[in-house]
Design a protein around this motif. Structure first.
Motif, PDB file in Angstrom:
ATOM      1  N   PHE A  44       0.816  -1.211   0.000  1.00 23.35           N
ATOM      2  CA  PHE A  44       0.000   0.000   0.000  1.00 23.35           C
ATOM      3  C   PHE A  44       0.855   1.269   0.000  1.00 23.35           C
ATOM      4  CE2 PHE A  44      -3.779  -2.426   1.906  1.00 23.35           C
ATOM      5  CZ  PHE A  44      -4.366  -2.557   0.662  1.00 23.35           C
ATOM      6  N   ASP A  45       2.019   1.198   0.617  1.00 25.72           N
ATOM      7  CA  ASP A  45       2.903   2.367   0.599  1.00 25.72           C
ATOM      8  C   ASP A  45       3.303   2.724  -0.830  1.00 25.72           C
ATOM      9  OD1 ASP A  45       2.856   2.602   3.345  1.00 25.72           O
ATOM     10  OD2 ASP A  45       4.660   1.397   3.645  1.00 25.72           O
ATOM     11  N   ALA A  46       3.383   1.716  -1.683  1.00 27.07           N
ATOM     12  CA  ALA A  46       3.740   1.949  -3.087  1.00 27.07           C
ATOM     13  C   ALA A  46       2.523   2.232  -3.950  1.00 27.07           C
ATOM     14  CB  ALA A  46       4.489   0.732  -3.633  1.00 27.07           C
ATOM     15  N   LEU A  47       1.401   1.594  -3.624  1.00 27.13           N
ATOM     16  CA  LEU A  47       0.225   1.633  -4.490  1.00 27.13           C
ATOM     17  C   LEU A  47      -0.634   2.879  -4.292  1.00 27.13           C
ATOM     18  CD1 LEU A  47      -0.650  -0.610  -6.511  1.00 27.13           C
ATOM     19  CD2 LEU A  47      -2.340  -1.319  -4.816  1.00 27.13           C
ATOM     20  N   LEU A  48      -0.915   3.203  -3.042  1.00 26.21           N
ATOM     21  CA  LEU A  48      -1.914   4.239  -2.765  1.00 26.21           C
ATOM     22  C   LEU A  48      -1.522   5.629  -3.261  1.00 26.21           C
ATOM     23  CD1 LEU A  48      -3.271   3.149   0.728  1.00 26.21           C
ATOM     24  CD2 LEU A  48      -3.955   2.421  -1.571  1.00 26.21           C
ATOM     25  N   PRO A  49      -0.253   6.044  -3.137  1.00 29.89           N
ATOM     26  CA  PRO A  49       0.083   7.364  -3.682  1.00 29.89           C
ATOM     27  C   PRO A  49      -0.168   7.465  -5.190  1.00 29.89           C
ATOM     28  CG  PRO A  49       1.782   6.627  -2.168  1.00 29.89           C
ATOM     29  CD  PRO A  49       0.873   5.448  -2.388  1.00 29.89           C
ATOM     30  N   ARG A  50       0.004   6.379  -5.918  1.00 33.84           N
ATOM     31  CA  ARG A  50      -0.233   6.406  -7.364  1.00 33.84           C
ATOM     32  C   ARG A  50      -1.725   6.544  -7.659  1.00 33.84           C
ATOM     33  NH1 ARG A  50       4.059   2.133 -10.030  1.00 33.84           N
ATOM     34  NH2 ARG A  50       2.898   2.728 -11.910  1.00 33.84           N
TER      35      ARG A  50
END
Length: 272
Positions: A43-49
């Protein structure tokens, strides 16, 4: 200009008030999901995108899959991303959801002490591995929390025709990370999703002992919650999240996530 804004403008705080109001009004959804997606760092990688693409913030409640279902049934979550296909299908069939879709997959693995007293590394199948653990009465740390991992583990014990029990079998009622910590502390075996294991920072003497059985396949699904049952939820925003996960952009974001150069989740929303 409303009265509050006019008052603030009079004391030179209109700019600050505008920023505060904008922050309060930023759109967001509450996502009930699993500890594995949280612990792995996905989620740290996915949510900002997603937020960059949509302007929508996603606030994650990371719990076991069973607890995530309960949150959604009560109307306390706008969206679901979990890993129990049978439970997800039942959730829709019972009228709590309107759509369920494959998003990504990885697999489960069996972890244990490097000495491997039960000989799990020599097992020919996951059933054989569990039989060896039970016959040796080797310590086994189970999440015991009705999570997707725990449900999958219970199905595997049942398939092996084994009813695990104390004292060698310990049901912890905890997430995947804490379960691995406990297993490390007591030199116990455990079943983990691969993503959490790879991201786990405290292995001590634990090592991956068994993998590759097709019955260890671990599918994740996104579920759209029924608007008629819970009209107060943010269904339009949640629909954008669901659609993004299934889109080429969302699927690529999942594929791009890795830890130490190892891809941990494999998108399959568009698989035949």
């Amino acid at each position: 200009m409303n009265k509050i804004a006019a008052t603030l403008a009079g004391i030179g705080l209109l700019g600050l008030s505008s920023a505060l109001f904008a922050q309060e009004e930023a759109p967001y959804i509450t996502l009930a999901s699993t500890t594995s997606t949280e612990n792995s760092g996905l989620f740290d990688a996915l949510l900002p995108r997603f937020t960059e693409a949509s302007g929508i913030e996603v606030r994650v409640v990371a719990v076991g899959t069973g607890q995530a279902f309960e949150l959604a049934r009560r109307g306390d979550a706008d969206a679901l991303l979990v890993h129990d296909t049978a439970g997800e299908t039942r959730f829709v069939d019972e009228g709590y959801g309107t759509e369920r879709a494959d998003v990504m997959y990885n697999d489960f693995v069996l972890i244990g002490p490097s000495a491997d007293p039960a000989g799990v590394a020599a097992a020919e199948s996951v059933t054989d591995a569990l039989v060896r653990i039970a016959e040796a009465e080797a310590p086994f740390a189970s999440r015991g929390d009705d999570s997707g991992t725990h449900r999958a583990e219970q199905r595997l014990w049942e398939a092996a025709e084994i009813t695990p029990a104390a004292p060698w079998y310990r049901e912890l009622g905890s997430g995947m990370g804490p379960t691995l910590n406990t297993a490390a502390g007591m030199d116990a075996y455990a079943m983990s999703d691969r993503a959490t294991w790879v991201a786990f920072a405290n292995p001590q003497d634990l090592t991956l002992l068994f993998e590759g059985d097709e019955r260890l396949f671990n599918q994740y699904g996104s579920v759209v919650i029924d608007a008629e049952r819970h009209p107060h939820l943010k269904h339009e925003l949640a629909a954008q999240w669901h659609a993004w996960l299934l889109s080429d952009e969302g699927q690529q974001a999942i594929a791009d996530f890795s830890v130490d150069g190892q891809q941990l989740f494999f998108p399959n929303a568009n698989s035949p």
